[in-house]
Design a protein around this motif. Structure first.
Motif, PDB file in Angstrom:
ATOM      1  N   VAL A  19      14.611  -9.214 -10.144  1.00 37.30           N
ATOM      2  CA  VAL A  19      13.445  -9.316  -9.257  1.00 37.30           C
ATOM      3  C   VAL A  19      13.261  -8.032  -8.456  1.00 37.30           C
ATOM      4  CG1 VAL A  19      12.549 -10.516  -7.224  1.00 37.30           C
ATOM      5  CG2 VAL A  19      13.491 -11.830  -9.123  1.00 37.30           C
ATOM      6  N   VAL A  20      14.347  -7.551  -7.839  1.00 43.27           N
ATOM      7  CA  VAL A  20      14.240  -6.327  -7.028  1.00 43.27           C
ATOM      8  C   VAL A  20      13.898  -5.136  -7.916  1.00 43.27           C
ATOM      9  CG1 VAL A  20      15.561  -4.722  -5.579  1.00 43.27           C
ATOM     10  CG2 VAL A  20      15.723  -7.176  -5.203  1.00 43.27           C
ATOM     11  N   GLY A  21      14.513  -5.072  -9.095  1.00 45.22           N
ATOM     12  CA  GLY A  21      14.191  -3.983 -10.019  1.00 45.22           C
ATOM     13  C   GLY A  21      12.743  -4.029 -10.461  1.00 45.22           C
ATOM     14  N   GLY A  22      12.224  -5.229 -10.703  1.00 45.08           N
ATOM     15  CA  GLY A  22      10.818  -5.360 -11.095  1.00 45.08           C
ATOM     16  C   GLY A  22       9.873  -4.919  -9.995  1.00 45.08           C
ATOM     17  N   VAL A  23      10.198  -5.288  -8.760  1.00 40.28           N
ATOM     18  CA  VAL A  23       9.352  -4.887  -7.624  1.00 40.28           C
ATOM     19  C   VAL A  23       9.372  -3.365  -7.466  1.00 40.28           C
ATOM     20  CG1 VAL A  23       9.157  -4.976  -5.105  1.00 40.28           C
ATOM     21  CG2 VAL A  23       9.534  -7.079  -6.407  1.00 40.28           C
ATOM     22  N   ILE A  24      10.548  -2.771  -7.550  1.00 37.79           N
ATOM     23  CA  ILE A  24      10.650  -1.310  -7.410  1.00 37.79           C
ATOM     24  C   ILE A  24       9.915  -0.609  -8.553  1.00 37.79           C
ATOM     25  CG2 ILE A  24      12.283   0.621  -7.495  1.00 37.79           C
ATOM     26  CD1 ILE A  24      14.227  -1.163  -5.932  1.00 37.79           C
ATOM     27  N   PHE A  25      10.059  -1.146  -9.757  1.00 37.59           N
ATOM     28  CA  PHE A  25       9.370  -0.564 -10.908  1.00 37.59           C
ATOM     29  C   PHE A  25       7.854  -0.636 -10.722  1.00 37.59           C
ATOM     30  CE2 PHE A  25       7.395  -1.052 -15.104  1.00 37.59           C
ATOM     31  CZ  PHE A  25       7.791   0.150 -15.683  1.00 37.59           C
ATOM     32  N   GLU A  26       7.341  -1.763 -10.284  1.00 36.04           N
ATOM     33  CA  GLU A  26       5.893  -1.909 -10.080  1.00 36.04           C
ATOM     34  C   GLU A  26       5.395  -0.976  -8.974  1.00 36.04           C
ATOM     35  OE1 GLU A  26       3.499  -3.546 -11.707  1.00 36.04           O
ATOM     36  OE2 GLU A  26       5.016  -4.061 -13.189  1.00 36.04           O
ATOM     37  N   LEU A  27       6.156  -0.852  -7.891  1.00 33.95           N
ATOM     38  CA  LEU A  27       5.753   0.066  -6.812  1.00 33.95           C
ATOM     39  C   LEU A  27       5.734   1.506  -7.315  1.00 33.95           C
ATOM     40  CD1 LEU A  27       7.624  -1.404  -3.720  1.00 33.95           C
ATOM     41  CD2 LEU A  27       5.158  -1.396  -4.155  1.00 33.95           C
ATOM     42  N   ALA A  28       6.735   1.884  -8.100  1.00 38.74           N
ATOM     43  CA  ALA A  28       6.770   3.242  -8.657  1.00 38.74           C
ATOM     44  C   ALA A  28       5.594   3.458  -9.603  1.00 38.74           C
ATOM     45  CB  ALA A  28       8.097   3.480  -9.370  1.00 38.74           C
ATOM     46  N   ARG A  29       5.269   2.440 -10.377  1.00 39.49           N
ATOM     47  CA  ARG A  29       4.150   2.557 -11.328  1.00 39.49           C
ATOM     48  C   ARG A  29       2.836   2.735 -10.570  1.00 39.49           C
ATOM     49  NH1 ARG A  29       1.080  -1.015 -15.014  1.00 39.49           N
ATOM     50  NH2 ARG A  29       1.458  -2.652 -13.494  1.00 39.49           N
ATOM     51  N   LEU A  30       2.666   1.984  -9.460  1.00 34.02           N
ATOM     52  CA  LEU A  30       1.438   2.109  -8.667  1.00 34.02           C
ATOM     53  C   LEU A  30       1.331   3.489  -8.015  1.00 34.02           C
ATOM     54  CD1 LEU A  30       1.194  -1.364  -6.917  1.00 34.02           C
ATOM     55  CD2 LEU A  30      -0.389  -0.415  -8.571  1.00 34.02           C
ATOM     56  N   VAL A  31       2.453   4.005  -7.551  1.00 34.42           N
ATOM     57  CA  VAL A  31       2.415   5.285  -6.842  1.00 34.42           C
ATOM     58  C   VAL A  31       2.186   6.441  -7.814  1.00 34.42           C
ATOM     59  CG1 VAL A  31       3.860   6.907  -5.528  1.00 34.42           C
ATOM     60  CG2 VAL A  31       3.793   4.491  -4.904  1.00 34.42           C
ATOM     61  N   PHE A  32       2.879   6.431  -8.956  1.00 36.90           N
ATOM     62  CA  PHE A  32       2.855   7.599  -9.838  1.00 36.90           C
ATOM     63  C   PHE A  32       1.770   7.536 -10.904  1.00 36.90           C
ATOM     64  CE2 PHE A  32       7.310   7.644  -8.324  1.00 36.90           C
ATOM     65  CZ  PHE A  32       7.236   8.845  -7.646  1.00 36.90           C
TER      66      PHE A  32
END
Length: 64
Positions: A50-63
């Motif tokens: 769950v935490v990895g998915g949230v971090i991945f999605e945030l990184a995807r939105l930013v970059f």
């Protein structure tokens, strides 16, 4: 019961437990030692995903 009676009964109980008689209620440490560690592993894996998915999605939105 008086305070003296309570202290005497507590001392008798403590001596009985020290001599090997089983306590009425198992201690927290005994209950934890009997519990299977599998649930902790499962919880850790779920939190990691769950935490990895949230971090991945945030990184995807930013970059992207």
């Amino acid at each position: 019961p008086t305070e003296f009676d309570l202290r005497r009964k507590n001392a008798q109980f403590a001596n009985a437990v020290r001599s090997g008689k089983k306590a009425v209620k198992p201690s927290h440490q005994e209950r934890l030692s009997k519990r299977s560690p599998l649930s902790l592993w499962a919880l850790g894996i779920v939190l990691f995903v769950v935490v990895g998915g949230v971090i991945f999605e945030l990184a995807r939105l930013v970059f992207l």
